[in-house]
Motif scaffolding. Structure first.
Motif, PDB file in Angstrom:
ATOM      1  N   GLU A 116       0.823  -1.198   0.000  1.00 44.65           N
ATOM      2  CA  GLU A 116       0.000   0.000   0.000  1.00 44.65           C
ATOM      3  C   GLU A 116       0.863   1.257   0.000  1.00 44.65           C
ATOM      4  N   HIS A 117       0.283   2.330  -0.475  1.00 40.94           N
ATOM      5  CA  HIS A 117       0.973   3.618  -0.494  1.00 40.94           C
ATOM      6  C   HIS A 117       0.864   4.310   0.859  1.00 40.94           C
ATOM      7  N   MET A 118       1.907   5.031   1.201  1.00 42.99           N
ATOM      8  CA  MET A 118       1.913   5.858   2.399  1.00 42.99           C
ATOM      9  C   MET A 118       2.594   7.172   2.049  1.00 42.99           C
ATOM     10  N   GLY A 119       2.128   8.221   2.680  1.00 42.16           N
ATOM     11  CA  GLY A 119       2.754   9.518   2.505  1.00 42.16           C
ATOM     12  C   GLY A 119       3.456   9.911   3.791  1.00 42.16           C
ATOM     13  N   PHE A 120       4.602  10.533   3.640  1.00 40.61           N
ATOM     14  CA  PHE A 120       5.369  10.994   4.793  1.00 40.61           C
ATOM     15  C   PHE A 120       5.819  12.422   4.548  1.00 40.61           C
ATOM     16  N   ILE A 121       5.864  13.190   5.605  1.00 49.44           N
ATOM     17  CA  ILE A 121       6.545  14.479   5.583  1.00 49.44           C
ATOM     18  C   ILE A 121       7.478  14.459   6.779  1.00 49.44           C
ATOM     19  N   TYR A 122       8.765  14.612   6.501  1.00 50.69           N
ATOM     20  CA  TYR A 122       9.771  14.574   7.556  1.00 50.69           C
ATOM     21  C   TYR A 122      10.314  15.975   7.786  1.00 50.69           C
ATOM     22  N   LEU A 123      10.181  16.427   9.033  1.00 52.12           N
ATOM     23  CA  LEU A 123      10.701  17.723   9.461  1.00 52.12           C
ATOM     24  C   LEU A 123      11.827  17.429  10.443  1.00 52.12           C
ATOM     25  N   ASP A 124      13.064  17.706  10.060  1.00 54.28           N
ATOM     26  CA  ASP A 124      14.184  17.260  10.897  1.00 54.28           C
ATOM     27  C   ASP A 124      14.548  18.196  12.040  1.00 54.28           C
ATOM     28  N   ASN A 125      13.879  19.363  12.114  1.00 49.55           N
ATOM     29  CA  ASN A 125      14.181  20.256  13.237  1.00 49.55           C
ATOM     30  C   ASN A 125      13.009  21.192  13.512  1.00 49.55           C
ATOM     31  N   VAL A 126      12.083  20.706  14.327  1.00 43.78           N
ATOM     32  CA  VAL A 126      10.969  21.529  14.789  1.00 43.78           C
ATOM     33  C   VAL A 126      11.279  21.878  16.240  1.00 43.78           C
ATOM     34  N   ASN A 127      11.847  23.047  16.427  1.00 46.14           N
ATOM     35  CA  ASN A 127      12.257  23.472  17.774  1.00 46.14           C
ATOM     36  C   ASN A 127      13.103  22.388  18.462  1.00 46.14           C
ATOM     37  N   GLY A 128      14.024  21.793  17.680  1.00 43.98           N
ATOM     38  CA  GLY A 128      14.948  20.797  18.215  1.00 43.98           C
ATOM     39  C   GLY A 128      14.456  19.363  18.173  1.00 43.98           C
ATOM     40  N   GLU A 129      13.254  19.135  17.701  1.00 43.52           N
ATOM     41  CA  GLU A 129      12.693  17.773  17.636  1.00 43.52           C
ATOM     42  C   GLU A 129      12.511  17.332  16.182  1.00 43.52           C
ATOM     43  N   ARG A 130      12.586  16.012  15.966  1.00 45.11           N
ATOM     44  CA  ARG A 130      12.335  15.434  14.647  1.00 45.11           C
ATOM     45  C   ARG A 130      10.871  15.000  14.583  1.00 45.11           C
ATOM     46  N   VAL A 131      10.168  15.466  13.571  1.00 45.75           N
ATOM     47  CA  VAL A 131       8.739  15.185  13.437  1.00 45.75           C
ATOM     48  C   VAL A 131       8.483  14.466  12.118  1.00 45.75           C
ATOM     49  N   LEU A 132       7.705  13.384  12.196  1.00 46.11           N
ATOM     50  CA  LEU A 132       7.282  12.652  11.005  1.00 46.11           C
ATOM     51  C   LEU A 132       5.769  12.746  10.922  1.00 46.11           C
ATOM     52  N   ILE A 133       5.277  13.190   9.789  1.00 44.05           N
ATOM     53  CA  ILE A 133       3.844  13.215   9.525  1.00 44.05           C
ATOM     54  C   ILE A 133       3.567  12.051   8.585  1.00 44.05           C
ATOM     55  N   GLU A 134       2.630  11.200   8.976  1.00 45.31           N
ATOM     56  CA  GLU A 134       2.300  10.015   8.187  1.00 45.31           C
ATOM     57  C   GLU A 134       0.874  10.141   7.678  1.00 45.31           C
ATOM     58  N   ILE A 135       0.706   9.933   6.389  1.00 47.21           N
ATOM     59  CA  ILE A 135      -0.620   9.962   5.779  1.00 47.21           C
ATOM     60  C   ILE A 135      -0.914   8.558   5.270  1.00 47.21           C
ATOM     61  N   GLN A 136      -2.015   7.998   5.761  1.00 47.53           N
ATOM     62  CA  GLN A 136      -2.353   6.605   5.448  1.00 47.53           C
ATOM     63  C   GLN A 136      -3.771   6.536   4.906  1.00 47.53           C
ATOM     64  N   GLY A 137      -3.920   5.953   3.727  1.00 48.53           N
ATOM     65  CA  GLY A 137      -5.246   5.724   3.169  1.00 48.53           C
ATOM     66  C   GLY A 137      -5.863   4.475   3.770  1.00 48.53           C
ATOM     67  N   SER A 138      -7.080   4.185   3.370  1.00 53.13           N
ATOM     68  CA  SER A 138      -7.763   2.972   3.827  1.00 53.13           C
ATOM     69  C   SER A 138      -7.086   1.740   3.237  1.00 53.13           C
ATOM     70  N   PRO A 139      -7.259   0.591   3.890  1.00 49.14           N
ATOM     71  CA  PRO A 139      -6.689  -0.641   3.328  1.00 49.14           C
ATOM     72  C   PRO A 139      -7.119  -0.837   1.877  1.00 49.14           C
ATOM     73  N   GLY A 140      -6.178  -1.259   1.060  1.00 48.59           N
ATOM     74  CA  GLY A 140      -6.444  -1.475  -0.352  1.00 48.59           C
ATOM     75  C   GLY A 140      -6.140  -0.276  -1.233  1.00 48.59           C
ATOM     76  N   ASP A 141      -5.688   0.822  -0.628  1.00 51.00           N
ATOM     77  CA  ASP A 141      -5.246   2.004  -1.387  1.00 51.00           C
ATOM     78  C   ASP A 141      -6.350   2.739  -2.135  1.00 51.00           C
ATOM     79  N   LYS A 142      -7.612   2.353  -1.936  1.00 49.27           N
ATOM     80  CA  LYS A 142      -8.674   2.912  -2.777  1.00 49.27           C
ATOM     81  C   LYS A 142      -8.864   4.417  -2.624  1.00 49.27           C
ATOM     82  N   ASP A 143      -8.482   4.991  -1.476  1.00 43.79           N
ATOM     83  CA  ASP A 143      -8.721   6.414  -1.253  1.00 43.79           C
ATOM     84  C   ASP A 143      -7.441   7.184  -0.938  1.00 43.79           C
ATOM     85  N   TYR A 144      -6.294   6.609  -1.239  1.00 45.45           N
ATOM     86  CA  TYR A 144      -5.026   7.229  -0.839  1.00 45.45           C
ATOM     87  C   TYR A 144      -4.899   8.664  -1.358  1.00 45.45           C
TER      88      TYR A 144
END
Length: 163
Positions: A116-144
């Motif tokens: 399945e497809h997944m989307g990520f946004i990686y921010l390596d320095n948000v006020n000193g912290e590493r942040v990962l944003i994960e975007i996940q569609g429904s199983p089967g990728d139908k609405d990704y």
């Protein structure tokens, strides 16, 4: 709705419409789910995160996800801004083995959605912290693609505050 998580360990505010709701909130992640879909967007502080069988989360997620050791095949990436912080947006296909944890956090974790497809946004320095944003569609990728578009509307509202 404007939401500022109480338990999440990074000061953040997001705004969203009635189709979104808070699905879970822990000290290192909160997830918004989209009504009528088994899909959503998660914002993760990866400081103590692990992947696969307890391996420490990579210091450089962008390099790792493009490597043969990754659980994903990158399809495309581009620079982005979220809440005024520079990051990298990545669309990937999960290529992990069956029954593999993708990520393990303090109060939750998710299996790798092989094929399945997944989307990520990686921010390596948000006020000193590493942040990962994960975007996940429904199983089967139908609405990704739809969930990516809807998530972007929420991400456009993100405000990170100084701790």
């Amino acid at each position: 709705t404007t939401f500022s998580p109480k338990r999440f360990n990074l000061p953040i505010t997001v705004s969203y419409g009635p189709e979104w709701s808070v699905a879970e909130e822990y000290s290192d992640v909160f997830t918004l789910s989209y009504a009528g879909h088994d899909a959503g967007v998660s914002i993760i502080n990866v400081k103590a995160a692990k992947y696969a069988d307890g391996i420490a989360f990579p210091d450089d997620f962008v390099t790792w996800i493009q490597s043969p050791d990754s659980l994903f095949q990158v399809e495309d990436s581009k620079p982005v801004l979220v809440g005024g912080f520079k990051g990298t947006q990545i669309n990937a296909l999960a290529t992990c083995a069956d029954n593999t944890h993708w990520i393990i956090l303090s109060g939750t974790g998710w299996w790798c959605p092989k094929g399945e497809h997944m989307g990520f946004i990686y921010l390596d320095n948000v006020n000193g912290e590493r942040v990962l944003i994960e975007i996940q569609g429904s199983p089967g990728d139908k609405d990704y693609e739809f969930i990516v578009e809807e998530s972007q509307k929420v991400l456009d509202t993100v405000v990170f505050s100084e701790p």
